[in-house]
Design a protein around this motif. Structure first.
Motif, PDB file in Angstrom:
ATOM      1  N   LEU A 180       0.836  -1.206   0.000  1.00 44.41           N
ATOM      2  CA  LEU A 180       0.000   0.000   0.000  1.00 44.41           C
ATOM      3  C   LEU A 180       0.872   1.257   0.000  1.00 44.41           C
ATOM      4  N   LEU A 181       1.938   1.242   0.792  1.00 44.99           N
ATOM      5  CA  LEU A 181       2.859   2.385   0.812  1.00 44.99           C
ATOM      6  C   LEU A 181       3.560   2.535  -0.532  1.00 44.99           C
ATOM      7  N   ALA A 182       3.958   1.412  -1.116  1.00 50.96           N
ATOM      8  CA  ALA A 182       4.609   1.464  -2.429  1.00 50.96           C
ATOM      9  C   ALA A 182       3.663   2.047  -3.474  1.00 50.96           C
ATOM     10  N   THR A 183       2.383   1.736  -3.343  1.00 42.64           N
ATOM     11  CA  THR A 183       1.385   2.283  -4.262  1.00 42.64           C
ATOM     12  C   THR A 183       1.240   3.788  -4.072  1.00 42.64           C
ATOM     13  N   GLY A 184       1.126   4.217  -2.811  1.00 46.26           N
ATOM     14  CA  GLY A 184       0.945   5.632  -2.529  1.00 46.26           C
ATOM     15  C   GLY A 184       2.132   6.486  -2.929  1.00 46.26           C
ATOM     16  N   LEU A 185       3.334   5.950  -2.751  1.00 46.91           N
ATOM     17  CA  LEU A 185       4.539   6.723  -3.059  1.00 46.91           C
ATOM     18  C   LEU A 185       4.738   6.953  -4.555  1.00 46.91           C
ATOM     19  N   LEU A 186       4.000   6.217  -5.375  1.00 43.39           N
ATOM     20  CA  LEU A 186       4.077   6.453  -6.819  1.00 43.39           C
ATOM     21  C   LEU A 186       3.633   7.867  -7.183  1.00 43.39           C
ATOM     22  N   GLU A 187       2.784   8.465  -6.343  1.00 46.85           N
ATOM     23  CA  GLU A 187       2.316   9.826  -6.601  1.00 46.85           C
ATOM     24  C   GLU A 187       3.472  10.824  -6.643  1.00 46.85           C
ATOM     25  N   PHE A 188       4.558  10.508  -5.956  1.00 48.00           N
ATOM     26  CA  PHE A 188       5.714  11.400  -5.940  1.00 48.00           C
ATOM     27  C   PHE A 188       6.607  11.207  -7.171  1.00 48.00           C
ATOM     28  N   MET A 189       6.207  10.252  -8.036  1.00 47.69           N
ATOM     29  CA  MET A 189       6.959  10.014  -9.269  1.00 47.69           C
ATOM     30  C   MET A 189       6.069  10.141 -10.497  1.00 47.69           C
ATOM     31  N   LYS A 190       4.959  10.832 -10.368  1.00 44.36           N
ATOM     32  CA  LYS A 190       3.963  10.857 -11.442  1.00 44.36           C
ATOM     33  C   LYS A 190       4.413  11.647 -12.666  1.00 44.36           C
ATOM     34  N   ALA A 191       5.555  12.300 -12.580  1.00 45.91           N
ATOM     35  CA  ALA A 191       6.065  13.013 -13.752  1.00 45.91           C
ATOM     36  C   ALA A 191       6.485  12.051 -14.851  1.00 45.91           C
ATOM     37  N   SER A 192       6.696  10.784 -14.506  1.00 44.14           N
ATOM     38  CA  SER A 192       7.140   9.795 -15.490  1.00 44.14           C
ATOM     39  C   SER A 192       6.175   8.623 -15.568  1.00 44.14           C
ATOM     40  N   SER A 193       5.861   8.218 -16.788  1.00 48.95           N
ATOM     41  CA  SER A 193       5.014   7.038 -16.979  1.00 48.95           C
ATOM     42  C   SER A 193       5.776   5.755 -16.674  1.00 48.95           C
ATOM     43  N   ARG A 194       7.099   5.829 -16.588  1.00 47.30           N
ATOM     44  CA  ARG A 194       7.918   4.654 -16.319  1.00 47.30           C
ATOM     45  C   ARG A 194       8.018   4.340 -14.829  1.00 47.30           C
ATOM     46  N   ARG A 195       7.326   5.110 -14.007  1.00 45.40           N
ATOM     47  CA  ARG A 195       7.324   4.838 -12.564  1.00 45.40           C
ATOM     48  C   ARG A 195       6.767   3.460 -12.251  1.00 45.40           C
ATOM     49  N   TRP A 196       5.962   2.904 -13.168  1.00 43.80           N
ATOM     50  CA  TRP A 196       5.371   1.592 -12.927  1.00 43.80           C
ATOM     51  C   TRP A 196       6.419   0.488 -12.897  1.00 43.80           C
ATOM     52  N   GLU A 197       7.580   0.745 -13.477  1.00 49.33           N
ATOM     53  CA  GLU A 197       8.658  -0.241 -13.382  1.00 49.33           C
ATOM     54  C   GLU A 197       9.074  -0.443 -11.925  1.00 49.33           C
ATOM     55  N   LEU A 198       9.086   0.648 -11.155  1.00 50.05           N
ATOM     56  CA  LEU A 198       9.435   0.536  -9.732  1.00 50.05           C
ATOM     57  C   LEU A 198       8.315  -0.140  -8.956  1.00 50.05           C
ATOM     58  N   TYR A 199       7.081   0.070  -9.384  1.00 46.50           N
ATOM     59  CA  TYR A 199       5.959  -0.577  -8.713  1.00 46.50           C
ATOM     60  C   TYR A 199       6.012  -2.087  -8.929  1.00 46.50           C
ATOM     61  N   GLU A 200       6.363  -2.489 -10.139  1.00 45.57           N
ATOM     62  CA  GLU A 200       6.509  -3.920 -10.410  1.00 45.57           C
ATOM     63  C   GLU A 200       7.642  -4.507  -9.569  1.00 45.57           C
ATOM     64  N   PHE A 201       8.696  -3.727  -9.382  1.00 47.87           N
ATOM     65  CA  PHE A 201       9.806  -4.166  -8.535  1.00 47.87           C
ATOM     66  C   PHE A 201       9.333  -4.352  -7.094  1.00 47.87           C
ATOM     67  N   ALA A 202       8.523  -3.409  -6.609  1.00 49.60           N
ATOM     68  CA  ALA A 202       7.956  -3.526  -5.263  1.00 49.60           C
ATOM     69  C   ALA A 202       7.081  -4.764  -5.155  1.00 49.60           C
ATOM     70  N   PHE A 203       6.281  -5.003  -6.178  1.00 50.11           N
ATOM     71  CA  PHE A 203       5.432  -6.193  -6.231  1.00 50.11           C
ATOM     72  C   PHE A 203       6.289  -7.452  -6.093  1.00 50.11           C
ATOM     73  N   GLY A 204       7.377  -7.523  -6.859  1.00 51.17           N
ATOM     74  CA  GLY A 204       8.235  -8.697  -6.822  1.00 51.17           C
ATOM     75  C   GLY A 204       8.843  -8.941  -5.454  1.00 51.17           C
ATOM     76  N   ILE A 205       9.372  -7.890  -4.846  1.00 51.24           N
ATOM     77  CA  ILE A 205      10.002  -8.035  -3.526  1.00 51.24           C
ATOM     78  C   ILE A 205       8.988  -8.444  -2.475  1.00 51.24           C
ATOM     79  N   ILE A 206       7.858  -7.758  -2.429  1.00 53.01           N
ATOM     80  CA  ILE A 206       6.890  -8.020  -1.365  1.00 53.01           C
ATOM     81  C   ILE A 206       6.260  -9.396  -1.520  1.00 53.01           C
ATOM     82  N   PHE A 207       5.993  -9.818  -2.738  1.00 50.92           N
ATOM     83  CA  PHE A 207       5.444 -11.164  -2.913  1.00 50.92           C
ATOM     84  C   PHE A 207       6.478 -12.231  -2.564  1.00 50.92           C
ATOM     85  N   PHE A 208       7.737 -11.953  -2.825  1.00 50.80           N
ATOM     86  CA  PHE A 208       8.778 -12.883  -2.389  1.00 50.80           C
ATOM     87  C   PHE A 208       8.779 -12.991  -0.861  1.00 50.80           C
TER      88      PHE A 208
END
Length: 223
Positions: A180-208
């Motif tokens: 949830l925090l990783a999702t919310g912090l994306l707002e601080f990177m909204k200048a780039s559409s590539r911010r979702w790459e970091l979200y996918e990285f967060a997904f990978g770590i947390i699911f691991f």
């Protein structure tokens, strides 16, 4: 909330560092953010693929180690999850296409939004598979899995039995809060559409971390 394990502390520390760098460069040097931090075939993308692959390997290792003493449905669940995360890892790096310099077939050149050999960038008619399945449907699944399942698991016996039967790991609250925090912090990177790459990285770590230390960790122990 239970005390974090050493692995969880390391995982969250890495994620916090990556997000801090992402937020900084997304607001100070967008070119660097897009071409270094979140670039195609970069740290974030390979990191995500690695985490998903590690989950798959973990599932197979558990199957080999204790699967002999488990019922058929438990084994089916483990194999299913191993295949799902292996598929996710392969899709993340287009099945090694760019790594090995493999050219896309004519079909993928014509029907893939990035002209790569993967399914999540396919376009069917006017519909992007990535937007439909990997955004809308996956978002719904994440909400159910991270918010609803932990509550129902604690309050109902039927879901507890179902998770035990199919070897489904249940998130702890620190995992839910982390994503949830990783999702919310994306707002601080909204200048780039590539911010979702970091979200996918967060997904990978947390699911691991979920698979390493789930709430119902007893299902991965010998009977």
């Amino acid at each position: 909330m239970n005390t974090l394990t050493r692995t969880e502390r390391l995982g969250y520390s890495l994620l916090l560092l990556v997000y801090a760098l992402g937020i900084y460069f997304a607001n100070t040097d967008l070119v660097y953010f897009d071409t270094v931090i979140t670039k195609e075939d970069g740290f974030a993308e390979y990191g995500t693929a690695l985490m998903l692959f590690c989950i798959s390997v973990l599932c197979i290792a558990r199957l080999i180690k204790i699967g002999g003493a488990k019922p058929a449905l438990w084994k089916l669940g483990i194999v299913g999850m191993a295949l799902i995360f292996l598929f996710g890892a392969g899709e993340e790096i287009s099945w090694g296409q760019r790594i090995f310099g493999i050219e896309s077939s004519e079909y993928f050149l014509e029907n893939n939004a990035q002209q790569e050999t993967n399914l999540h960038n396919m376009v069917v008619g006017e519909t992007k598979i990535n937007k439909l399945i990997f955004s809308q449907i996956l978002t719904a699944v994440l909400v159910i899995y991270l918010l609803i399942v932990p509550v129902l698991y604690r309050k109902t016996t039927w879901l507890k039995g179902l998770a035990e039967k199919f070897a489904v790991p249940v998130p702890r609250w620190n995992h839910t809060i982390g994503l949830l925090l990783a999702t919310g912090l994306l707002e601080f990177m909204k200048a780039s559409s590539r911010r979702w790459e970091l979200y996918e990285f967060a997904f990978g770590i947390i699911f691991f971390l979920i698979f390493i230390n789930p709430l119902n960790g007893y299902i991965f122990k010998k009977n």
